[in-house]
Design an enzyme around this catalytic site. Structure first.
Site, short mmCIF file in Angstrom:
data_model
loop_
_atom_site.label_atom_id
_atom_site.label_comp_id
_atom_site.label_asym_id
_atom_site.label_seq_id
_atom_site.Cartn_x
_atom_site.Cartn_y
_atom_site.Cartn_z
N MET A 1 -6.25 31.82 58.79
CA MET A 1 -6.57 31.27 60.10
C MET A 1 -5.57 31.69 61.06
O MET A 1 -4.53 32.00 60.53
CB MET A 1 -6.55 29.47 59.97
CG MET A 1 -7.94 28.94 59.14
SD MET A 1 -9.37 29.53 60.15
CE MET A 1 -9.35 28.77 61.79
N CYS A 2 -5.47 31.00 62.13
CA CYS A 2 -4.53 31.45 63.28
C CYS A 2 -4.77 30.33 64.30
O CYS A 2 -5.26 29.39 64.28
CB CYS A 2 -4.91 32.56 63.82
SG CYS A 2 -5.27 33.94 62.79
N ARG A 3 -3.58 30.50 65.15
CA ARG A 3 -3.59 29.60 66.50
C ARG A 3 -3.46 30.68 67.63
O ARG A 3 -2.63 31.60 67.39
CB ARG A 3 -2.27 28.60 66.29
CG ARG A 3 -2.28 27.63 65.22
CD ARG A 3 -3.42 26.41 65.60
NE ARG A 3 -4.53 26.57 65.16
CZ ARG A 3 -5.57 25.72 65.03
NH1 ARG A 3 -5.42 24.76 65.88
NH2 ARG A 3 -6.91 26.07 64.61
#
Length: 271
Positions: A1-3
């Site tokens: 995942m990332c932001r």
């Protein structure tokens, strides 16, 4: 995942958008507040920005955590822009792509980021390979799912789709091929933002910047505005609004439009 985060508004130092907020993207690299999958985003980062008079953005990317890069700290202090797209990365699977896998991806005037994951990658998306010309696939700088998703979006842009159609149709196409995929996209050309909420959080903030105008002499509709679209709020401003899941967002400096995306489960069978 990332932001990830996209900003349109008055030109400001990069650090004012990414570092200064109490829960900004910089802090989200080790302490995200609303991340549903993964815990830290320390597998690289990237910042893309637009300079006045140049439609092609600049980028700075690195395969190290954002907090460990002294050169980024200098850039964030002195580089100013009114259009920014940045991301901190949590790799879904191990890989050797390094900096090349860090968003934003770029082509021409476009910047792109993907927050999410594709289950069964790469086998689940093998049927979609034929939709992209071989030379475009061979030009990919990274072999991760996000890079391939960018290739799908970019091919649609190059063949005439507008940003909303290219992003929305790609999400639906991939969701059908890989049920359970999380497909939060951010795309910008420095003038507008196109984004999707599909499987993870997405928020936006749009408000006037009173420091830039004489409110008494100009109508509210003419006031310059700041528009931010992000995985999660970077502060506790009550104007942050959550985007419903399965939604396409299009925005510029003055307007936000939300459009529901059709669920793949409602599509007719291709058999």
């Amino acid at each position: 995942m990332c932001r990830h985060l996209a900003y349109l508004g008055p030109p400001v130092p990069l650090g004012e958008v990414l570092n200064a907020p109490p829960h900004g993207l910089y802090r989200q690299s080790w302490a995200p507040r609303r991340q549903r999958y993964g815990t830290v985003n320390a597998d690289g980062f990237g910042v893309g920005w637009y300079a006045d008079g140049d439609p092609v953005p600049a980028r700075y990317r690195h395969a190290v955590p954002i907090w460990g890069d002294e050169s980024y700290a200098d850039l964030a202090r002195v580089v100013r822009s009114g259009a920014v797209l940045a991301a901190v990365r949590d790799a879904t699977v191990a890989g050797a792509d390094g900096q090349a896998a860090a968003a934003p991806f770029a082509a021409g005037r476009w910047l792109f980021s993907h927050n999410g994951a594709v289950p069964g990658w790469p086998h689940s998306l093998a049927p979609l390979v034929r939709t992209v010309p071989a030379e475009e696939l061979l030009s990919l700088q990274a072999r991760c799912d996000s890079a391939f998703l960018w290739a799908l979006v970019l091919h649609r842009l190059r063949t005439g789709d507008d940003a909303a159609r290219a992003v929305g149709d790609t999400v639906l196409e991939v969701a059908r091929a890989a049920p359970g995929a999380r497909l939060n996209f951010l795309l910008t050309d420095g003038e507008a933002i196109t984004a999707t909420a599909w499987g993870d959080t997405l928020w936006y903030l749009a408000d006037p910047d009173p420091g830039e105008v004489d409110v008494a002499s100009r109508p509210y509709s003419a006031m310059p505005r700041r528009t931010v679209v992000a995985s999660e709020p970077y502060d506790d401003d009550p104007l942050w609004t959550e985007v419903p899941d399965r939604t396409l967002l299009t925005a510029d400096r003055t307007d936000i439009l939300l459009t529901p995306l059709k669920e793949p489960s409602t599509w007719p069978s291709s058999n």
